[in-house]
Design a protein around this motif. Structure first.
Motif, PDB file in Angstrom:
ATOM      1  N   ILE B 140       5.405   7.589   4.982  1.00 16.56           N
ATOM      2  CA  ILE B 140       6.688   7.683   5.560  1.00 16.56           C
ATOM      3  C   ILE B 140       8.015   7.427   4.800  1.00 16.56           C
ATOM      4  O   ILE B 140       9.190   7.345   5.131  1.00 16.56           O
ATOM      5  N   VAL B 141       7.881   6.993   3.445  1.00 15.49           N
ATOM      6  CA  VAL B 141       8.911   6.354   2.636  1.00 15.49           C
ATOM      7  C   VAL B 141       9.370   7.889   1.973  1.00 15.49           C
ATOM      8  O   VAL B 141       8.746   8.560   2.025  1.00 15.49           O
ATOM      9  N   PRO B 142      10.541   7.616   1.485  1.00 26.75           N
ATOM     10  CA  PRO B 142      11.226   8.865   0.853  1.00 26.75           C
ATOM     11  C   PRO B 142      10.450   9.532  -0.385  1.00 26.75           C
ATOM     12  O   PRO B 142       9.955   8.717  -1.217  1.00 26.75           O
ATOM     13  N   GLU B 166       5.738  10.195  -6.341  1.00 25.75           N
ATOM     14  CA  GLU B 166       5.254   9.339  -7.391  1.00 25.75           C
ATOM     15  C   GLU B 166       6.349   8.055  -7.455  1.00 25.75           C
ATOM     16  O   GLU B 166       6.278   7.167  -8.641  1.00 25.75           O
ATOM     17  N   GLY B 167       7.214   8.096  -6.756  1.00 26.43           N
ATOM     18  CA  GLY B 167       8.023   6.942  -6.527  1.00 26.43           C
ATOM     19  C   GLY B 167       7.660   5.761  -5.482  1.00 26.43           C
ATOM     20  O   GLY B 167       6.455   5.258  -6.230  1.00 26.43           O
ATOM     21  N   GLY B 169       6.346   5.621  -2.773  1.00 22.05           N
ATOM     22  CA  GLY B 169       4.837   6.062  -2.408  1.00 22.05           C
ATOM     23  C   GLY B 169       3.893   5.707  -3.205  1.00 22.05           C
ATOM     24  O   GLY B 169       2.938   5.049  -2.773  1.00 22.05           O
ATOM     25  N   ALA B 170       3.947   6.103  -4.310  1.00 29.00           N
ATOM     26  CA  ALA B 170       3.064   5.616  -5.425  1.00 29.00           C
ATOM     27  C   ALA B 170       2.814   3.978  -5.743  1.00 29.00           C
ATOM     28  O   ALA B 170       1.733   3.409  -5.767  1.00 29.00           O
ATOM     29  N   ASP B 171       3.816   3.378  -5.484  1.00 29.29           N
ATOM     30  CA  ASP B 171       3.743   1.945  -5.599  1.00 29.29           C
ATOM     31  C   ASP B 171       2.935   1.293  -4.391  1.00 29.29           C
ATOM     32  O   ASP B 171       2.341   0.643  -4.379  1.00 29.29           O
ATOM     33  N   LEU B 172       3.400   1.805  -3.259  1.00 35.34           N
ATOM     34  CA  LEU B 172       2.598   1.577  -2.099  1.00 35.34           C
ATOM     35  C   LEU B 172       1.170   1.562  -2.054  1.00 35.34           C
ATOM     36  O   LEU B 172       0.282   0.884  -1.842  1.00 35.34           O
ATOM     37  N   TRP B 173       0.968   2.840  -2.630  1.00 35.10           N
ATOM     38  CA  TRP B 173      -0.647   2.968  -2.960  1.00 35.10           C
ATOM     39  C   TRP B 173      -1.216   2.243  -3.594  1.00 35.10           C
ATOM     40  O   TRP B 173      -2.289   1.580  -3.420  1.00 35.10           O
ATOM     41  N   ILE B 174      -0.789   1.790  -4.838  1.00 38.58           N
ATOM     42  CA  ILE B 174      -1.413   0.747  -5.663  1.00 38.58           C
ATOM     43  C   ILE B 174      -1.424  -0.491  -5.121  1.00 38.58           C
ATOM     44  O   ILE B 174      -2.415  -1.229  -5.135  1.00 38.58           O
TER      45      ILE B 174
END
Lengths: 268, 581
Positions: B140-142, B166-167, B169-174
């Motif tokens: 749900i993030v930009p 890859e903004g 969203g990717a940080d949250l994934w990691i």
């Protein structure tokens, strides 16, 4: 229930095996010097593992059916196993698996343990989101320098690679959007990537190698048939991954020389 | 605690909590925590399955407009596959078999009142839960969820501008994965300590049920693997946000020079797969243990080759740490090391084959009953063979040239680590549901669920082998661009229809689960006539598992059809029978 299981497991086994044996979908026709050896080893592995697959599934089906609880007086056998059998099948599978592996070692070594031959055609293959570019060193045999700060993807060709036109070695470099190579002569590819990892996959050549930013990976293959073959990107590289494909055109040595000469002439 | 050989810390003797919060939310009871893990995994598996359904629809009807989601863009397809893989691997295959059933049944099966560290246990669950929320929030993030696949290969995962998602969203994934690692590390420590220190009197290591061995070995793998992934995740976060260059060499992205230089994309792959390959065994070992258990229980026969099974699992765990390079044959890694990894990988096929032989040996001359847990255990063996058979293809670099990163790879790992492990989870659910909830699950619904799942998953994943051989690369959101893929679309269409049917079958399971909680037939203490300790206690087990006493163990876990015994099974707590090994 034992019988139903037997029938379903056997059916699944036969249907799956049928499509493998009928080769309804199979490896694309090979067109490189290495393809017959790889395909031969694929078939060997396939036959060996196919026998293991069918034997294991069919026995599973038979066992659950034969030894179902039939509400008779028969008791299950009280046994904790059999050491001899354990040793036999451990040794058998070890010999089988490691043996298969050793058989394929020669093919791998011939492909990857040696550098390209001296007379190989050299092509630098560069992957970037989402295109392949192919560069030939020209008559001087040297690739000109490229610089990241000169890269301009929108200009295509030399600009996309960031070719430094002030370098004398770059004067005769030819950059192409399709890959053209002569038949029956070894091709040395030098794989590079600008941004993320891509993978240069030519199914008909039985060739695949990742192109990694920061590395120049040298590989080689020898096409044995003329024609056009598709290149696909095989490493997830972003939203356009599915459309990052290219064409490998294998032509006679004459045609190749003419093509390269005409590209040189265009450049001058 | 009186008969214990060790002085238990005070935390074990915690009294049964009374308030709702302490009893069901922040509970210290391993059984409640086990159920929490289980229901977390259940939610996750339906999310993961839904994502795969949207992917299958998109592949066949790329321009279709879906309700609420609209048309799926190529980048959204990549987000779906990234999240599908990540959620399934971490929050389902790692969470349910180990966190769920391991938590619930390891202490009971070894005769302990709880885990060694109940507070740590609670913390590990809530860390995992938080990780799941963080993972979902990346939708749900930009920019949405990341595109880089569950393997998160750098530099794509390390560069914020390598694609949408890859903004943030990717940080949250990691961050989510890092949190998951922390939870998994705490869990692993707890499992190892519990197994080593809290076994009841007489429960020697070689009398432990194979499920306990599997959870124990899985915990050791987790302890060694998740630490590496955690470190890799932290380094990746630093590359993304603090300007370090562990995984990024000098280069450009979108025509812009990045500020990085000198990093190695291959380093990420080494670190990731050093975790990633043992992770495969983390997912499947508990299912192997359970299948061994169930085949013995329902064949009414001792397991064939108990010791061989233990040694096979130990060698799988040991070798599992030496084969990670087989994921990297085409990566630019040295071709010489490819050969070494290849030999070791073929070697790991040997203990796997031993296990299969022993499962078949257990059925031989048994007296096989077919309740639903047994159906899924038999299904597991079949799927394990089918998924295992493609391993020796991929393990040989020469064949991997053609097969690497094609559909042959998802065919292999879906059958073996995906579906076979999930069959383990289903089998465990049907088997232990009576003990956990005091009611039986509905048997006819369970059978329908089995047939849908068994035939359906074969129909989905067997054709993937054919696609792979034909050179169909993975992770293509559309099949229209590369000409040689056009001929393969009918096969893809077939797989999508098979997925519809298989997924429909999963709702039978979901319905049965909740229906049986309320309306299932009342279960006795030992409905399957099994021998291990969980069946000696009441249903459901009391807060301290054995109602104030500690069991004393006299027998191995698989004493079925013992000659001269009054029944066809001898409980582990029954007087000792003469061992005839």
């Amino acid at each position: 229930m034992g019988l139903v299981l037997l029938i379903v497991i056997w059916l699944i086994t036969f249907v799956s095996t049928y499509f493998f044996i009928a080769k309804t979908w199979w490896l694309p026709a090979g067109a490189s010097a290495l393809a017959p050896a790889i395909d031969h080893h694929f078939t060997t592995t396939y036959i060996v593992m196919g026998i293991v697959f069918v034997a294991a599934q069919l026995s599973l089906g038979v066992l659950v059916w034969m030894y179902r609880d039939r509400k008779d007086a028969r008791k299950a056998e009280y046994s904790h196993g059999n050491l001899k059998l354990e040793i036999v099948w451990t040794v058998l599978t070890a010999v089988l698996f490691v043996g298969l592996n050793l058989m394929s070692r020669e093919i791998w070594a011939s492909e990857r343990f040696r550098a390209a031959e001296a007379n190989a055609v050299r092509v630098e293959v560069t992957g970037m989101q989402f295109a392949w570019y192919f560069r030939y060193p020209g008559p001087d045999g040297k690739f000109g320098a490229t610089k990241p700060e000169l890269e301009d993807a929108s200009s295509g060709g030399e600009g996309a690679l960031g070719l430094d036109t002030t370098d004398p070695a770059s004067k005769d470099d030819v950059v192409s959007g399709i890959m053209v190579v002569p038949v029956n002569r070894e091709v040395e590819v030098i794989l590079r990537a600008h941004d993320v990892i891509h993978s240069f996959f030519v199914p008909a050549m039985r060739f695949k190698q990742d192109a990694v930013p920061g590395l120049a990976i040298h590989m080689h293959f020898t096409p044995t048939q003329t024609g056009e073959f598709e290149i696909a990107c095989a490493e997830l590289c972003g939203m356009g991954h599915y459309k990052m494909h290219g064409i490998l055109k294998v032509v006679s040595q004459d045609e190749f020389d003419k093509w390269l000469a005409s590209r040189e002439a265009e450049k001058q | 605690m009186a008969t214990h050989e060790f002085a238990a810390p005070a935390s074990h003797a915690h009294a049964a909590p009374q308030g709702f919060i302490r009893k069901y939310v922040f509970s210290l009871d391993h059984k409640v925590i086990g159920l929490q893990y289980y229901f977390l995994a259940l939610s996750a598996v339906f999310v993961g399955m839904f994502l795969s359904l949207v992917m299958r629809i998109h592949l066949i009807w790329p321009t279709a407009s879906l309700p609420l989601m609209g048309e799926i863009k190529p980048e959204a397809y990549l987000s779906l596959l990234t999240m599908h893989g990540t959620i399934m691997v971490f929050f389902v295959l790692t969470t349910a078999p180990q966190g769920g059933f391991g938590n619930y049944f390891l202490p009971i099966q070894i005769g302990a009142p709880d885990m060694a560290f109940p507070v740590l246990n609670m913390l590990s669950f809530w860390t995992t839960f938080l990780a799941f929320l963080v993972m979902l929030s990346s939708f749900i993030v930009p920019g949405g969820a990341p595109l880089h696949g569950w393997t998160g290969y750098a530099p794509m995962s390390a560069l914020q501008s390598s694609g949408p998602g890859e903004g943030l969203g990717a940080d949250l994934w990691i961050i989510s994965i890092a949190l998951f690692c922390v939870g998994a590390l705490m869990g692993s420590l707890n499992f190892i300590t519990t197994t080593l220190d809290m076994r009841a009197k007489g429960m020697t290591l070689m009398r432990m049920p194979l499920t306990c061995w599997a959870w124990f070995i899985t915990a050791i793998l987790g302890l060694l693997a998740f630490g590496v992934l955690l470190s890799a995740g932290v380094l990746l976060l630093m590359d993304r946000n603090l300007g370090s260059s562990f995984f990024v060499p000098m280069g450009t992205i979108n025509g812009q020079i990045t500020s990085h230089k000198g990093g190695s994309p291959l380093l990420w792959q080494h670190l990731f797969w050093f975790f990633g390959h043992p992770e495969v065994y983390i997912a499947i070992l508990p299912a192997m243990g359970l299948a061994s258990q169930l085949l013995s229980v329902f064949s009414r026969k001792p397991i064939f080759g108990y010791k061989a099974m233990v040694y096979a699992m130990l060698s799988i765990g040991f070798l599992g740490f030496m084969v990670w390079g087989h994921h990297m044959f085409m990566s630019g890694m040295s071709p010489y090391s490819a050969f070494t990894f290849s030999v070791l990988t073929m070697a790991i096929g040997v203990p796997s084959a031993i296990k299969t032989f022993n499962w078949l040996g257990t059925l031989l001359r048994g007296r096989i009953r077919f309740p639903s847990p047994m159906l899924f255990a038999i299904g597991f063996v079949s799927l394990f063979v089918s998924g295992g058979i493609s391993g020796p293809f991929l393990a040989q670099p020469v064949l991997d040239i053609q097969l690497h990163d094609t559909y042959f790879v998802p065919a292999h790992f879906h059958l073996i680590m995906g579906v076979a492990s999930i069959f383990g989870i289903f089998a465990a659910t049907y088997y232990w549901f009576p003990k956990m909830f005091g009611r039986m699950m509905n048997e006819s619904m369970a059978r329908w669920h089995f047939w849908f799942s068994f035939v359906g998953t074969y129909a989905i994943f067997m054709p993937m082998h054919y696609l792979g051989m034909a050179g169909h690369p993975r992770r293509y959101s559309q099949l229209t661009e590369v000409a040689y893929l056009h001929g393969l679309i009918p096969l893809q269409t077939f797989m999508t229809y098979a997925a519809f049917i298989t997924i429909a079958g999963q709702f039978i399971f979901l319905f049965n689960l909740f229906w049986s909680l309320k309306y299932g037939a009342k279960a006795s203490d030992n409905p399957w006539e099994a021998t291990t300790l969980e069946w000696t206690t009441t249903t459901p087990p009391p807060h301290d598992n054995f109602g104030g006493h500690t069991p004393v163990v006299h027998n191995g876990p698989y004493e079925y059809s013992v000659p001269g015994a009054p029944r066809d099974f001898v409980m582990q707590t029954d007087p000792e029978v003469a061992a005839t090994h």
